[in-house]
Write a protein that holds these residues in place. Sequence first.
Motif, PDB file in Angstrom:
ATOM      1  N   ALA A 149      -2.445   1.243  -1.051  1.00 41.24           N
ATOM      2  CA  ALA A 149      -3.464   0.380  -0.454  1.00 41.24           C
ATOM      3  C   ALA A 149      -4.638   1.217   0.028  1.00 41.24           C
ATOM      4  N   GLU A 150      -5.747   0.542   0.241  1.00 41.59           N
ATOM      5  CA  GLU A 150      -6.907   1.135   0.897  1.00 41.59           C
ATOM      6  C   GLU A 150      -7.238   0.280   2.114  1.00 41.59           C
ATOM      7  N   VAL A 151      -7.605   0.936   3.195  1.00 40.43           N
ATOM      8  CA  VAL A 151      -8.105   0.262   4.382  1.00 40.43           C
ATOM      9  C   VAL A 151      -9.599   0.539   4.410  1.00 40.43           C
ATOM     10  N   ILE A 167       2.848   4.258  -0.169  1.00 43.44           N
ATOM     11  CA  ILE A 167       3.859   3.269   0.185  1.00 43.44           C
ATOM     12  C   ILE A 167       4.571   3.571   1.513  1.00 43.44           C
ATOM     13  N   ASP A 168       4.561   4.821   1.945  1.00 51.05           N
ATOM     14  CA  ASP A 168       5.285   5.206   3.159  1.00 51.05           C
ATOM     15  C   ASP A 168       4.509   4.977   4.452  1.00 51.05           C
ATOM     16  N   VAL A 169       3.255   4.562   4.356  1.00 51.49           N
ATOM     17  CA  VAL A 169       2.435   4.387   5.556  1.00 51.49           C
ATOM     18  C   VAL A 169       2.111   2.900   5.734  1.00 51.49           C
ATOM     19  N   PRO A 170       2.549   2.309   6.854  1.00 53.11           N
ATOM     20  CA  PRO A 170       2.228   0.896   7.090  1.00 53.11           C
ATOM     21  C   PRO A 170       0.752   0.733   7.453  1.00 53.11           C
ATOM     22  N   ARG A 185       6.227  -0.525   1.886  1.00 51.87           N
ATOM     23  CA  ARG A 185       7.516  -0.366   1.198  1.00 51.87           C
ATOM     24  C   ARG A 185       8.217  -1.728   1.122  1.00 51.87           C
ATOM     25  N   ARG A 186       8.233  -2.456   2.230  1.00 51.62           N
ATOM     26  CA  ARG A 186       8.848  -3.786   2.262  1.00 51.62           C
ATOM     27  C   ARG A 186       8.056  -4.782   1.396  1.00 51.62           C
ATOM     28  N   LEU A 187       6.725  -4.698   1.455  1.00 51.90           N
ATOM     29  CA  LEU A 187       5.879  -5.604   0.687  1.00 51.90           C
ATOM     30  C   LEU A 187       6.137  -5.485  -0.816  1.00 51.90           C
TER      31      LEU A 187
END
Length: 190
Positions: A149-151, A167-170, A185-187
């Motif tokens: 993802a990108e913020v 994936i390891d960073v919420p 990871r859950r998503l």
Amino acid sequence: MEVKKRLYTVDDVLELQGWDGIRDRKYELVNGELREMSPANMLHAWLASRVDRMIGNFAEERELGYSFVEGGYFLSDDRHNLYAPDVAFVSKARMPDPIPQKFAGFMPDLAVEIASPSNTVAELHSKALIYLRNGTQLVWILYPVRESAEVCRLDDEANLKAESFGIDVPLSGEDVLPGFELDLRRLFKR
């Protein structure tokens, strides 16, 4: 003889889509030009549903606001642009009561775009910049194939600043959704 292109408005899109359930095409409007939105692929739709549910459950439990899927947003002083983020959050303080049966005349607090195979990074960044320069506080761009993802936020000069996450960073809801974290990871888990 010069043929002039018609410039469409938000009102035209409402009329074209209709509320009668017969005309169910979806459009975004960019500088008065209609852009038909094709149906989402299954992965895209599934991810949008999951993000919406996660944000919606969190926001509802805390009475923070509302989450939406593909809602229409425009600026009240610009009726030639209409955007539909895949998922959006609007705080309770900014949402009219009752929720209107029309497009929102403002940008959401959080906009989430899910990259489709046809999207370029430049297109997604351009859309994020439009949201952010017009009132959105935070944009998340999700990349399903890369499971990343990108913020996106604005820097001090009102330019786009995109920060990439694996994936390891919420993803943090920051001030928009205090205490919320989107666990990538859950998503992306199937």
